[in-house]
Enzyme design. Sequence first.
Site, PDB file in Angstrom:
ATOM      1  N   ASP A   1      13.551   7.179   9.449  1.00 35.89           N
ATOM      2  CA  ASP A   1      12.528   7.417  10.464  1.00 35.89           C
ATOM      3  C   ASP A   1      12.478   6.267  11.452  1.00 35.89           C
ATOM      4  O   ASP A   1      11.861   6.392  12.505  1.00 35.89           O
ATOM      5  CB  ASP A   1      11.154   7.593   9.800  1.00 35.89           C
ATOM      6  CG  ASP A   1      10.053   7.842  10.818  1.00 35.89           C
ATOM      7  OD1 ASP A   1      10.150   8.850  11.548  1.00 35.89           O
ATOM      8  OD2 ASP A   1       9.113   7.026  10.907  1.00 35.89           O
TER       9      ASP A   1
ATOM     10  N   ASP B   1       9.830  -6.008  -6.074  1.00 39.00           N
ATOM     11  CA  ASP B   1       8.996  -6.741  -5.122  1.00 39.00           C
ATOM     12  C   ASP B   1       8.740  -8.109  -5.723  1.00 39.00           C
ATOM     13  O   ASP B   1       7.965  -8.239  -6.679  1.00 39.00           O
ATOM     14  CB  ASP B   1       7.675  -6.010  -4.870  1.00 39.00           C
ATOM     15  CG  ASP B   1       6.880  -6.626  -3.718  1.00 39.00           C
ATOM     16  OD1 ASP B   1       6.961  -7.860  -3.545  1.00 39.00           O
ATOM     17  OD2 ASP B   1       6.180  -5.895  -3.009  1.00 39.00           O
TER      18      ASP B   1
ATOM     19  N   ARG C   1       0.822  -1.216   0.000  1.00 41.09           N
ATOM     20  CA  ARG C   1       0.000   0.000   0.000  1.00 41.09           C
ATOM     21  C   ARG C   1       0.853   1.262   0.000  1.00 41.09           C
ATOM     22  O   ARG C   1       0.624   2.192  -0.777  1.00 41.09           O
ATOM     23  CB  ARG C   1      -0.918   0.003   1.217  1.00 41.09           C
ATOM     24  CG  ARG C   1      -1.934  -1.135   1.261  1.00 41.09           C
ATOM     25  CD  ARG C   1      -2.712  -1.106   2.568  1.00 41.09           C
ATOM     26  NE  ARG C   1      -3.692  -2.166   2.661  1.00 41.09           N
ATOM     27  CZ  ARG C   1      -3.421  -3.374   3.143  1.00 41.09           C
ATOM     28  NH1 ARG C   1      -2.200  -3.658   3.588  1.00 41.09           N
ATOM     29  NH2 ARG C   1      -4.364  -4.302   3.201  1.00 41.09           N
ATOM     30  N   ILE C   2       1.850   1.306   0.886  1.00 38.57           N
ATOM     31  CA  ILE C   2       2.654   2.521   1.016  1.00 38.57           C
ATOM     32  C   ILE C   2       3.627   2.650  -0.151  1.00 38.57           C
ATOM     33  O   ILE C   2       3.828   3.757  -0.675  1.00 38.57           O
ATOM     34  CB  ILE C   2       3.369   2.533   2.381  1.00 38.57           C
ATOM     35  CG1 ILE C   2       2.332   2.663   3.499  1.00 38.57           C
ATOM     36  CG2 ILE C   2       4.376   3.675   2.447  1.00 38.57           C
ATOM     37  CD1 ILE C   2       2.884   2.487   4.890  1.00 38.57           C
TER      38      ILE C   2
ATOM     39  N   GLU D   1      14.416   0.523  18.827  1.00 39.04           N
ATOM     40  CA  GLU D   1      13.511   1.629  18.533  1.00 39.04           C
ATOM     41  C   GLU D   1      14.187   2.979  18.715  1.00 39.04           C
ATOM     42  O   GLU D   1      14.073   3.864  17.860  1.00 39.04           O
ATOM     43  CB  GLU D   1      12.274   1.520  19.442  1.00 39.04           C
ATOM     44  CG  GLU D   1      11.310   2.688  19.365  1.00 39.04           C
ATOM     45  CD  GLU D   1      10.491   2.695  18.096  1.00 39.04           C
ATOM     46  OE1 GLU D   1       9.784   3.682  17.866  1.00 39.04           O
ATOM     47  OE2 GLU D   1      10.562   1.705  17.337  1.00 39.04           O
TER      48      GLU D   1
ATOM     49  N   HIS E   1      10.650   7.937  14.436  1.00 32.44           N
ATOM     50  CA  HIS E   1       9.582   6.979  14.121  1.00 32.44           C
ATOM     51  C   HIS E   1       8.210   7.642  14.242  1.00 32.44           C
ATOM     52  O   HIS E   1       7.351   7.226  15.015  1.00 32.44           O
ATOM     53  CB  HIS E   1       9.655   5.755  15.037  1.00 32.44           C
ATOM     54  CG  HIS E   1       8.870   4.596  14.486  1.00 32.44           C
ATOM     55  ND1 HIS E   1       8.947   3.337  15.002  1.00 32.44           N
ATOM     56  CD2 HIS E   1       7.979   4.515  13.458  1.00 32.44           C
ATOM     57  CE1 HIS E   1       8.157   2.519  14.331  1.00 32.44           C
ATOM     58  NE2 HIS E   1       7.545   3.220  13.385  1.00 32.44           N
TER      59      HIS E   1
ATOM     60  N   ALA F   1      10.172   2.349   6.942  1.00 30.51           N
ATOM     61  CA  ALA F   1       9.434   1.089   7.067  1.00 30.51           C
ATOM     62  C   ALA F   1       9.745   0.439   8.417  1.00 30.51           C
ATOM     63  O   ALA F   1       9.061   0.691   9.399  1.00 30.51           O
ATOM     64  CB  ALA F   1       9.788   0.167   5.902  1.00 30.51           C
ATOM     65  N   ARG F   2      10.784  -0.391   8.475  1.00 27.65           N
ATOM     66  CA  ARG F   2      11.178  -1.065   9.706  1.00 27.65           C
ATOM     67  C   ARG F   2      12.686  -0.875   9.904  1.00 27.65           C
ATOM     68  O   ARG F   2      13.478  -1.036   8.967  1.00 27.65           O
ATOM     69  CB  ARG F   2      10.847  -2.559   9.669  1.00 27.65           C
ATOM     70  CG  ARG F   2       9.450  -2.898   9.232  1.00 27.65           C
ATOM     71  CD  ARG F   2       8.379  -2.230  10.069  1.00 27.65           C
ATOM     72  NE  ARG F   2       8.266  -2.783  11.402  1.00 27.65           N
ATOM     73  CZ  ARG F   2       7.462  -2.274  12.335  1.00 27.65           C
ATOM     74  NH1 ARG F   2       6.752  -1.189  12.065  1.00 27.65           N
ATOM     75  NH2 ARG F   2       7.383  -2.830  13.522  1.00 27.65           N
TER      76      ARG F   2
END
Length: 347
Positions: A278, A192, A172-173, A283, A305, A253-254
């Site tokens: 980000d 992808d 989606r993003i 974390e 984040h 993303a992650r």
Amino acid sequence: MADGRPRVLYTDPPWLASGDGADPALATVETEVLGPGVELAFGRREGGRYLLDGPDLAERARGARVLVVYRCKVTPELLDAAGPGLRAVVRQGVGVDNLNAPLLAERGLPGYNVPDYCVDEVSAHTSALALSLERAVVPQHQGLTGGAFDIYAGGVPRRTNRRTLGVVGFGRIGRAVAARLGAFYGRVLVYDPYIGRDLPEGYGAQAVDDLDELLGQAHMVTLHCPLNDETRGMFDAAALSRMRPDAYLVNAARGALVDPEGLGKALEEGRIAGAGLDVFFPENPHDDPRWAPVLAHPRTVVTSHRAFLSEEAEDSSRRRVAEAVAQALAGRPVRVGRVLPDPEGAA
């Protein structure tokens, strides 16, 4: 359920944070959706952070019918603490790595997330990081506020419509980024392996079969893949060495997709042009000294984040999670955001 009401534990909700815990008075959305017939419980905070494991969290989870996790990782100890009455676990967010789907499947518990509440926000934030790098916004800001008026601070920008955007992960993003940020670039490449080659064409992009093909051509690489065993650390020193030396890397993303040591060395040695981040692993990047060279590098743009954040997104996420909780308590299947099938007899 000491008073007969089903118990729902929100382990670490930052929007309710207050002192050493969560302020129930701030749980307006949750109370509105779930009503007085549900007992809401919240995790404990110490030193400005929620306790994400340990005996205190286990005690608060005891007897819970539904667990709602944010950064908290689902573990056997957490599920054991909740006990046999647990019906579901809901992730307050898009990513599902801390939801621990294999463990939930093993226990026969359904897991849910909110997969699409912040597409607008994350695609906008990704674009902001990318364009900040392209236009050297940070060094310009620092120079001017520091007393220097210099149009060349940060170097001479390039014309983006003669450059290539590379999008890794086309969910989606990734699709929203291709449509939005791709408008600034002359070409958009997509890698992808889980989509058909024709899908990117509908977004004005071109699919490539190999990540190295994208890395060898893209001047801006943005990451939008999930975190799993296949993608963890995928942007290590070897992958970064295959990027163009004039290419930027953006990750909203992650955090664990990127190896901090590899990225730090690539920046220091000038093997890539810069990075916009980000997300980090852990974390908080200040908890791992390997991120220090990345944070200190003049060609990085970093945020805490918050790519997902807006008033509208936060309200939508809270409301949709509370609705999923209500459905799980009622024994009804949750249709959107179902990470694992509902086990038979879950009601």
